[in-house]
Design a protein around this motif. Structure first.
Motif, PDB file in Angstrom:
ATOM      1  N   UNK A  60      63.876 135.143 102.615  1.00  0.00           N
ATOM      2  CA  UNK A  60      65.305 134.919 102.863  1.00  0.00           C
ATOM      3  C   UNK A  60      66.154 135.647 101.824  1.00  0.00           C
ATOM      4  N   UNK A  61      65.720 135.598 100.578  1.00  0.00           N
ATOM      5  CA  UNK A  61      66.497 136.213  99.503  1.00  0.00           C
ATOM      6  C   UNK A  61      66.343 137.732  99.472  1.00  0.00           C
ATOM      7  N   UNK A  96      63.647 144.075 103.897  1.00  0.00           N
ATOM      8  CA  UNK A  96      62.767 144.989 103.170  1.00  0.00           C
ATOM      9  C   UNK A  96      61.355 144.409 103.016  1.00  0.00           C
ATOM     10  N   UNK A  97      61.223 143.087 103.081  1.00  0.00           N
ATOM     11  CA  UNK A  97      59.920 142.440 102.936  1.00  0.00           C
ATOM     12  C   UNK A  97      58.975 142.864 104.048  1.00  0.00           C
ATOM     13  N   UNK A  98      59.501 143.142 105.212  1.00  0.00           N
ATOM     14  CA  UNK A  98      58.649 143.546 106.340  1.00  0.00           C
ATOM     15  C   UNK A  98      57.824 144.777 106.009  1.00  0.00           C
ATOM     16  N   UNK A  99      58.388 145.685 105.240  1.00  0.00           N
ATOM     17  CA  UNK A  99      57.692 146.916 104.866  1.00  0.00           C
ATOM     18  C   UNK A  99      56.824 146.754 103.627  1.00  0.00           C
ATOM     19  N   UNK A 100      56.911 145.590 102.959  1.00  0.00           N
ATOM     20  CA  UNK A 100      56.207 145.388 101.691  1.00  0.00           C
ATOM     21  C   UNK A 100      55.461 144.055 101.686  1.00  0.00           C
ATOM     22  N   UNK A 101      54.839 143.739 102.798  1.00  0.00           N
ATOM     23  CA  UNK A 101      54.187 142.440 102.961  1.00  0.00           C
ATOM     24  C   UNK A 101      53.162 142.140 101.866  1.00  0.00           C
ATOM     25  N   UNK A 102      52.281 143.096 101.587  1.00  0.00           N
ATOM     26  CA  UNK A 102      51.199 142.849 100.623  1.00  0.00           C
ATOM     27  C   UNK A 102      51.750 142.599  99.219  1.00  0.00           C
TER      28      UNK A 102
END
Length: 176
Positions: free
Chosen positions: A96-97, A101-107
């Motif tokens: 949420x925060x 961009x988290x979608x591209x940096x899951x790991x």
């Protein structure tokens, strides 16, 4: 507290300041005083906080990561244990925060969240530091967090604050 209450000190000793603060607090009909993140026992009277029947309208909230400090050493009346966030809650807060961009940096995101140990203060601080940053900055932050895996939580909190400060723009740093 003194600033909030509009109090200035002419006293030069800690005892004198505590007495003056206690007198000022007693003038309030009701007041809530929060002492956050206590690591070890200390005398509340030294701070100028009225105790017991000195001021019925004065309520005191103490927080600590160590329940023993509150129960045994500080002699509190009621204790409420707050747990760290569950893994899915921590991940949700981070996502949420941080945003899309988290979608591209899951790991990387998953590892960073694990290193935050469910502590909202770490998650929020680190996420704010990493928001809108390049992937190499995220990788660097993860490496720094991994170095603190065997050390205590205090070092992790300090690192989170340090990372957050280091990633500020120069105009923002000047505020500090």
């Amino acid at each position: 507290m003194a600033d909030f209450l509009g109090l200035t000190f002419n006293e030069s000793t800690e005892v004198g300041k505590a007495v003056k603060l206690k007198q000022r607090i007693k003038k309030e009909k009701s007041i809530l005083i929060i002492v956050n993140d206590i690591w070890e026992e200390f005398e509340l009277e030294c701070l100028g906080i009225p105790l017991g029947d000195e001021h019925k309208g004065c309520k005191l909230l103490l927080t600590s990561r160590n329940m023993n400090v509150l129960k045994s050493e500080m002699g509190i009346q009621k204790a409420f244990q707050l747990e760290v966030l569950k893994e899915y809650e921590a991940r949700s807060l981070f996502e949420k925060m941080a945003g899309d961009v988290v979608k591209d940096r899951q790991a990387i995101a998953t590892e960073i969240v694990k290193r935050c140990a469910g502590l909202p203060v770490l998650i929020v601080t680190i996420t704010n530091a990493l928001r809108n940053k390049e992937v190499y900055v995220w990788k660097d932050a993860l490496k720094r967090l991994q170095r603190f895996d065997r050390q205590g939580m205090h070092q992790k909190v300090y690192l989170a604050v340090e990372l957050s400060y280091n990633y500020l723009e120069s105009e923002e740093k000047s505020l500090f």
